[in-house]
Design a protein around this motif. Structure first.
Motif, short mmCIF file in Angstrom:
data_model
loop_
_atom_site.label_atom_id
_atom_site.label_comp_id
_atom_site.label_asym_id
_atom_site.label_seq_id
_atom_site.Cartn_x
_atom_site.Cartn_y
_atom_site.Cartn_z
N ASN A 129 0.85 -1.19 0.00
CA ASN A 129 0.00 0.00 0.00
C ASN A 129 0.89 1.24 0.00
N VAL A 130 0.59 2.15 -0.92
CA VAL A 130 1.33 3.40 -1.02
C VAL A 130 0.35 4.54 -0.75
N PHE A 131 0.70 5.36 0.22
CA PHE A 131 -0.14 6.49 0.59
C PHE A 131 0.57 7.80 0.27
N LEU A 132 -0.18 8.72 -0.29
CA LEU A 132 0.32 10.07 -0.55
C LEU A 132 -0.44 11.01 0.37
N ASN A 133 0.28 11.60 1.29
CA ASN A 133 -0.33 12.51 2.27
C ASN A 133 -1.53 11.86 2.96
N GLY A 134 -1.41 10.57 3.27
CA GLY A 134 -2.45 9.86 3.99
C GLY A 134 -3.54 9.25 3.13
N ASN A 135 -3.49 9.42 1.82
CA ASN A 135 -4.50 8.88 0.91
C ASN A 135 -3.90 7.78 0.05
N ASN A 136 -4.59 6.65 -0.04
CA ASN A 136 -4.11 5.52 -0.82
C ASN A 136 -4.12 5.89 -2.30
N ILE A 137 -2.98 5.68 -2.97
CA ILE A 137 -2.89 6.06 -4.39
C ILE A 137 -3.81 5.22 -5.26
N LYS A 138 -4.31 4.07 -4.74
CA LYS A 138 -5.27 3.25 -5.49
C LYS A 138 -6.56 4.02 -5.73
N TYR A 186 -3.20 6.35 -9.15
CA TYR A 186 -2.28 5.23 -8.96
C TYR A 186 -0.84 5.70 -9.14
N LEU A 187 -0.02 5.01 -9.90
CA LEU A 187 1.40 5.39 -10.04
C LEU A 187 1.57 6.70 -10.80
N GLY A 188 0.57 7.11 -11.54
CA GLY A 188 0.63 8.37 -12.29
C GLY A 188 0.23 9.59 -11.48
N THR A 189 -0.08 9.41 -10.20
CA THR A 189 -0.48 10.52 -9.34
C THR A 189 0.62 11.58 -9.31
N ARG A 190 0.25 12.81 -9.63
CA ARG A 190 1.19 13.93 -9.67
C ARG A 190 1.54 14.37 -8.26
N GLY A 249 4.12 7.29 1.99
CA GLY A 249 4.37 6.19 2.93
C GLY A 249 4.17 4.88 2.21
N ILE A 250 5.11 3.95 2.36
CA ILE A 250 5.02 2.64 1.71
C ILE A 250 4.89 1.59 2.80
#
Length: 93
Positions: A60-69, A73-77, A85-86
């Protein structure tokens, strides 16, 4: 190019020998690939063996607390100062 703090947890932190790193990238994928360049031993833990980067199903990869799913996804700017967080699977009791 945005500078991003990447926080590693559980066995990822142990394998890398550090709990966080500062990396640059325009997208989540850019930063994760930079992380693999810095710590090649993490590649098999984070990515599937495919032609295109694909996260392992249990990562699970979170960007600023939000799951990139739930984002792009991986294209999130990314923006300067963002935090990734990984999280690998963790068990215990």
């Amino acid at each position: 190019m945005p500078e991003i703090k990447v926080k590693l947890f559980a066995n990822l932190r142990e394998k890398a020998g550090e709990s966080s790193v500062m990396l640059k990238g325009e997208t989540v994928q850019d930063v994760l690939l930079s992380l693999i360049d810095l710590h090649p031993s993490l590649e098999d833990l984070i990515f599937e063996k495919t032609d295109e980067p694909e996260l392992r199903g249990y990562i699970n990869v979170f960007l600023n607390g939000n799951n990139i799913k739930h984002m792009d996804y991986l294209g999130t700017r990314l923006s300067d100062g963002d935090e990734i967080g990984i999280f690998p699977p963790v068990s215990g009791g």
